[in-house]
Design an enzyme around this catalytic site. Structure first.
Site, short mmCIF file in Angstrom:
data_model
loop_
_atom_site.label_atom_id
_atom_site.label_comp_id
_atom_site.label_asym_id
_atom_site.label_seq_id
_atom_site.Cartn_x
_atom_site.Cartn_y
_atom_site.Cartn_z
N GLU A 98 0.85 -1.19 0.00
CA GLU A 98 0.00 0.00 0.00
C GLU A 98 0.89 1.24 0.00
O GLU A 98 2.00 1.21 0.53
CB GLU A 98 -0.90 -0.07 1.25
CG GLU A 98 -1.79 1.10 1.52
CD GLU A 98 -2.90 1.32 0.51
OE1 GLU A 98 -2.58 1.48 -0.67
OE2 GLU A 98 -4.08 1.37 0.92
N ASP A 102 -3.41 5.75 6.46
CA ASP A 102 -3.83 6.98 7.11
C ASP A 102 -4.73 6.60 8.29
O ASP A 102 -4.25 6.27 9.36
CB ASP A 102 -4.54 7.82 6.04
CG ASP A 102 -4.87 9.22 6.49
OD1 ASP A 102 -4.21 9.73 7.40
OD2 ASP A 102 -5.80 9.82 5.92
N LYS A 130 0.87 7.18 8.66
CA LYS A 130 0.51 8.37 9.45
C LYS A 130 -0.18 7.88 10.71
O LYS A 130 -1.41 7.91 10.81
CB LYS A 130 -0.50 9.22 8.66
CG LYS A 130 0.07 10.07 7.56
CD LYS A 130 -1.06 10.95 7.01
CE LYS A 130 -0.70 11.63 5.72
NZ LYS A 130 -1.86 12.27 5.08
P1 5GP Z 1 -7.14 5.29 4.97
O1 5GP Z 1 -8.29 4.36 4.77
O2 5GP Z 1 -5.94 4.63 5.64
O3 5GP Z 1 -7.54 6.54 5.69
O4 5GP Z 1 -6.76 5.78 3.53
C1 5GP Z 1 -5.62 5.42 2.86
C2 5GP Z 1 -5.69 6.01 1.47
O5 5GP Z 1 -5.96 7.43 1.51
C3 5GP Z 1 -4.35 5.88 0.78
O6 5GP Z 1 -4.23 4.65 0.08
C4 5GP Z 1 -4.35 7.08 -0.14
O7 5GP Z 1 -5.01 6.76 -1.33
C5 5GP Z 1 -5.16 8.13 0.62
N1 5GP Z 1 -4.28 9.05 1.35
C6 5GP Z 1 -4.15 9.18 2.69
N2 5GP Z 1 -3.24 10.11 3.02
C7 5GP Z 1 -2.76 10.58 1.84
C8 5GP Z 1 -1.77 11.57 1.50
O8 5GP Z 1 -1.10 12.21 2.34
N3 5GP Z 1 -1.54 11.76 0.18
C9 5GP Z 1 -2.22 11.10 -0.80
N4 5GP Z 1 -1.92 11.37 -2.06
N5 5GP Z 1 -3.17 10.17 -0.51
C10 5GP Z 1 -3.42 9.91 0.79
#
Ligand code: 5GP
Length: 179
Positions: A98, A102, A130
């Site tokens: 991945e 986030d 993160k």
């Molecule tokens: P989660 O479900 O963990 O919140 O989301 C993960 C997804 O959100 C990542 O695969 C990515 O597509 C998007 N994402 C989260 N943070 C960032 C960031 O800082 N930059 C970008 N380009 N996409 C992010």
């Protein structure tokens, strides 16, 4: 790279060295095993391409494309599979690749789906983590860099589909999306 829009967080050379280290660790962990490496589209495509070339065990690759349901601001964690895997993962050592974890909701959901298919092992490699934003107990097994809560582009990550080709990991200047 347009340096009015982005600031380099990790240079191309730094990322290359870090992925070499990750590849060595993964190679050691899967010694005398086979691996099925699953890239989550689209953000992981560059990381995946570089990482698999640093892993020295027999492996196959596959891709999965998912998209979140509903509004992008309220993540339900429920994802729709846009492209499913080509191969069965039953009895296989699966490594999910991945771009960035986030909240962890997307990955949590993907893992839930994949666990039901009975892999032998299921681990996660992410380029970026993160942890301060996490809403699940998802802990990636292999992490390139743990970072603060900033919006990252480059090295496969986009903003509105732009910047994916930037060779470094960059912080997007908020003025670009606050306009
Ligand atoms: P989660 O479900 O963990 O919140 O989301 C993960 C997804 O959100 C990542 O695969 C990515 O597509 C998007 N994402 C989260 N943070 C960032 C960031 O800082 N930059 C970008 N380009 N996409 C992010």
């Amino acid at each position: 790279m347009n340096l009015d829009q982005v600031r380099v967080l990790y240079s191309e050379e730094e990322v290359k060295a870090r992925i070499q280290q990750m590849g060595e660790i993964i190679t050691r962990d899967y010694y005398e095993e086979e691996l099925l490496v699953i890239g989550i589209l689209k953000g992981a495509f560059i990381f995946m391409a570089d990482l698999v070339r640093k892993i020295d065990v027999p492996l196959r690759i596959d891709f999965m494309d998912v998209s979140s349901y509903g509004s992008s601001t309220i993540s339900s964690g429920e994802v729709r599979i846009m492209k499913d895997l080509d191969y069965s993962i039953e009895g296989k050592n699966v490594l999910i690749v991945e771009d960035i974890v986030d909240t962890g909701l997307t990955l949590n959901y993907i893992c839930e789906i994949l666990r039901k298919r009975n892999p032998k092992t299921l681990r996660i490699a992410c380029l970026l983590d993160k942890p301060s934003r996490r809403k699940t107990d998802t802990v990636p097994d292999y992490i390139g860099y743990s970072i603060a809560d900033e919006f990252i582009v480059g090295y496969g990550l986009d903003y509105a589909e732009y910047y994916r080709e930037y060779p470094a990991i960059c912080i997007l200047n908020p003025s670009v999306y606050e306009k």
